[in-house]
Scaffold this motif. Structure first.
Motif, PDB file in Angstrom:
ATOM      1  N   ALA A  26      39.850  48.160  69.571  1.00 49.47           N
ATOM      2  CA  ALA A  26      40.085  46.912  68.826  1.00 49.47           C
ATOM      3  C   ALA A  26      39.234  45.783  69.416  1.00 49.47           C
ATOM      4  N   LEU A  27      39.151  45.719  70.746  1.00 51.84           N
ATOM      5  CA  LEU A  27      38.368  44.670  71.415  1.00 51.84           C
ATOM      6  C   LEU A  27      36.883  44.792  71.068  1.00 51.84           C
ATOM      7  N   MET A  28      36.374  46.028  71.084  1.00 48.58           N
ATOM      8  CA  MET A  28      34.944  46.230  70.794  1.00 48.58           C
ATOM      9  C   MET A  28      34.618  45.800  69.363  1.00 48.58           C
ATOM     10  N   LEU A  57      29.624  51.655  79.458  1.00 45.57           N
ATOM     11  CA  LEU A  57      29.297  50.265  79.106  1.00 45.57           C
ATOM     12  C   LEU A  57      28.637  49.574  80.297  1.00 45.57           C
ATOM     13  N   PRO A  58      27.788  48.568  80.041  1.00 48.45           N
ATOM     14  CA  PRO A  58      27.193  47.840  81.175  1.00 48.45           C
ATOM     15  C   PRO A  58      28.228  46.956  81.873  1.00 48.45           C
ATOM     16  N   PHE A  59      27.975  46.648  83.133  1.00 44.50           N
ATOM     17  CA  PHE A  59      28.848  45.722  83.854  1.00 44.50           C
ATOM     18  C   PHE A  59      28.631  44.302  83.345  1.00 44.50           C
ATOM     19  N   THR A  60      29.625  43.452  83.593  1.00 44.25           N
ATOM     20  CA  THR A  60      29.461  42.010  83.404  1.00 44.25           C
ATOM     21  C   THR A  60      29.606  41.369  84.777  1.00 44.25           C
ATOM     22  N   THR A  61      28.696  40.426  85.094  1.00 47.99           N
ATOM     23  CA  THR A  61      28.786  39.749  86.389  1.00 47.99           C
ATOM     24  C   THR A  61      29.067  38.262  86.196  1.00 47.99           C
ATOM     25  N   ARG A  62      29.542  37.669  87.245  1.00 43.89           N
ATOM     26  CA  ARG A  62      29.786  36.229  87.227  1.00 43.89           C
ATOM     27  C   ARG A  62      28.474  35.476  86.970  1.00 43.89           C
ATOM     28  N   LEU A 288      37.143  45.110  86.306  1.00 39.42           N
ATOM     29  CA  LEU A 288      38.238  44.949  85.345  1.00 39.42           C
ATOM     30  C   LEU A 288      37.726  44.678  83.934  1.00 39.42           C
ATOM     31  N   THR A 289      38.445  45.220  82.963  1.00 43.71           N
ATOM     32  CA  THR A 289      38.246  44.890  81.558  1.00 43.71           C
ATOM     33  C   THR A 289      39.556  44.310  81.032  1.00 43.71           C
ATOM     34  N   THR A 290      39.470  43.106  80.446  1.00 47.68           N
ATOM     35  CA  THR A 290      40.679  42.490  79.867  1.00 47.68           C
ATOM     36  C   THR A 290      40.788  42.934  78.418  1.00 47.68           C
ATOM     37  N   LEU A 291      41.994  43.337  78.010  1.00 47.92           N
ATOM     38  CA  LEU A 291      42.142  43.943  76.682  1.00 47.92           C
ATOM     39  C   LEU A 291      42.770  43.008  75.647  1.00 47.92           C
ATOM     40  N   GLY A 292      43.036  41.745  76.032  1.00 50.79           N
ATOM     41  CA  GLY A 292      43.721  40.902  75.045  1.00 50.79           C
ATOM     42  C   GLY A 292      43.320  39.443  75.039  1.00 50.79           C
ATOM     43  N   ARG A 293      42.136  39.132  75.558  1.00 51.57           N
ATOM     44  CA  ARG A 293      41.814  37.715  75.723  1.00 51.57           C
ATOM     45  C   ARG A 293      40.732  37.262  74.746  1.00 51.57           C
ATOM     46  N   SER A 295      38.406  35.027  75.407  1.00 47.12           N
ATOM     47  CA  SER A 295      37.162  35.036  76.190  1.00 47.12           C
ATOM     48  C   SER A 295      37.277  36.225  77.133  1.00 47.12           C
ATOM     49  N   PRO A 296      36.953  37.414  76.633  1.00 46.03           N
ATOM     50  CA  PRO A 296      37.230  38.620  77.410  1.00 46.03           C
ATOM     51  C   PRO A 296      36.210  38.843  78.521  1.00 46.03           C
ATOM     52  N   VAL A 297      36.555  39.705  79.454  1.00 46.85           N
ATOM     53  CA  VAL A 297      35.524  40.257  80.336  1.00 46.85           C
ATOM     54  C   VAL A 297      35.585  41.771  80.212  1.00 46.85           C
ATOM     55  N   ILE A 298      34.435  42.394  80.111  1.00 43.44           N
ATOM     56  CA  ILE A 298      34.351  43.848  79.925  1.00 43.44           C
ATOM     57  C   ILE A 298      33.552  44.420  81.094  1.00 43.44           C
TER      58      ILE A 298
END
Ligand SMILES: [Zn+2]
Length: 430
Positions: A26-28, A57-62, A288-293, A295-298
């Motif tokens: 759903a997030l994707m 999936l690729p990482f996301t960095t700060r 971490l991957t957030t599944l409900g935000r 402004s998500p982070v994957i």
């Protein structure tokens, strides 16, 4: 009832993973449709959440998020809703890695964040009649804002204790019969220190539980012991960050670790140098991957060093558990005479000395090597003869190097209401 959402919190391992896949799917769909940051990032990527492992999936960095905010000020493009739908703005302290990160949440997203905190509260055994106090500045830092709203949604009376001296906060907590306190471990100890100076007996107050977060201290045994003894209350650790929300909690049944809320997050642990997944039980960086935000982070690289296990816990949950909580920030690791040392490992030793009121670590990098000096401030009534040598010897025995330890005058080291900054680097190039 130790669960907020029993149906999801008691799922077996397979069912958790199926639930995660459905939520990731759903997030994707949402981010590919309406989130410019991830739409760009995933352009041309072939990935089916129901089949493929998330590790594809690729990482996301700060740094990526920061660069996006810099390129598209003031909030960047990591948003799956219109700006007008966002009801909350928070930001990181920005002291460590440059500018603060700004983070927006829609109403639905904020509700998801408070759901995670409701899970934290229920897991600690917070009841309907608990009175929850927040000795917290209520600035833009996100942490206890979520908790404040979550406690209210659970039906608890909530006490906002910002804008007061520590002494006034203690009176406020006691006079209003608070039973639960949410703060950093550093501030829980600071309140114990001030209570002793003011002859306030915290152990006879109504406070029965301290929920801490923001620093590793809640899972450092000597810190925990000092807080629990000072307050006459049980300590619960929790973990969260602006970018991911409140992702972890300590359950009532198994102190000394943090569960990841796997119904709302996907957790992985990687080798921070090679990026390869590490086996359960081995140290590595939490992703971490957030599944409900909104402004998500994957696949977000948290920078936290952890050891994850997935055995079923006595609390009935199969949620992954971090042994000993967060071990430390990977960025904070010091390399001293051939040893990797986390500041939290040094704190674990210093806090065993009840004479020490506060301390600071000075990492001097002159000549390309790191030498550590520990400054200590003793509590006023303590007899501290030979304390410097005793601390230096204990560090040598445990961590295999002998630091310089020096005493400083009372009230010279900084005190903190929120996260402490006890590590100072000098003469560091780059
Ligand atoms: Zn548990």
């Amino acid at each position: 009832m130790p669960y907020y959402c029993a149906e999801q919190e008691t799922l077996d391992r397979d069912s958790i993973e199926q639930l995660q896949r459905r939520k990731l799917d759903a997030l994707m769909t949402i981010v590919r449709d309406s989130n410019p940051f991830y739409k760009d990032k995933f352009e041309g990527l072939s990935f089916d959440p129901m089949v493929d492992p998330v590790s594809q999936l690729p990482f996301t960095t700060r740094a990526e998020i920061q660069a996006d905010i810099d390129a598209h000020p003031p909030y960047g493009t990591n948003r799956s809703c219109a700006l007008s739908e966002c009801v909350r703005l928070h930001q990181t302290s920005g002291t460590k890695s440059g500018q603060p990160l700004r983070w927006l949440d829609s109403e639905e997203s904020w509700s998801w964040c408070t759901t995670c905190w409701r899970i934290v509260f229920r897991a600690a055994g917070v009841q309907d009649d608990d009175v929850v106090a927040f000795p917290f500045s209520f600035g833009p830092f996100i942490g206890f804002w979520m908790a404040f709203d979550a406690a209210q949604l659970l039906g608890n009376r909530v006490l906002a204790a910002g804008g007061m001296t520590t002494k006034a906060r203690l009176r406020y907590i006691i006079d209003n019969d608070a039973t639960v306190i949410c703060c950093t471990p550093t501030y829980a100890m600071r309140m114990v220190e001030v209570a002793a100076e003011e002859s306030i007996d915290l152990a006879s107050s109504a406070v029965r539980m301290i929920i801490v977060g923001g620093e590793p201290g809640g899972n450092i045994p000597a810190v925990r012991q000092r807080i629990e003894a000072g307050w006459g209350a049980r300590l619960f650790d929790h973990a969260g960050m602006t970018e991911a929300g409140a992702w972890g909690f300590e359950c009532l049944e198994s102190p000394g670790g943090i569960h990841i809320i796997e119904s709302e997050y996907i957790a992985e642990v990687i080798d921070p140098d090679t990026n390869a997944t590490v086996a359960d039980g081995q140290p590595g960086e939490l992703v971490l991957t957030t599944l409900g935000r909104s402004s998500p982070v994957i696949r977000y690289r948290t920078g936290d060093l952890v050891v994850l296990t997935r055995d079923q816990c006595d609390c009935g949950r199969c949620f992954a558990r971090l042994e000993g909580g967060i071990q430390g920030r990977i960025d904070d690791m010091l390399f001293i005479r051939g040893n990797n040392v986390f500041p939290s490992a040094i704190e674990a030793i210093i806090r065993q000395f009840s004479e020490v009121a506060e301390f600071r670590l000075i990492a001097d990098h002159s000549g390309g090597i790191c030498n550590l000096c520990i400054e200590i401030e003793t509590i006023s009534s303590a007899k501290a003869a030979g304390l410097e040598d005793r601390i230096a010897n204990k560090v040598r025995d445990k961590l295999l190097f002998r630091p310089d330890v020096v005493s400083v005058k009372a009230d010279t080291l900084p005190r903190f209401d929120m996260k402490a900054k006890r590590l100072v680097h000098t003469n560091r190039s780059g």
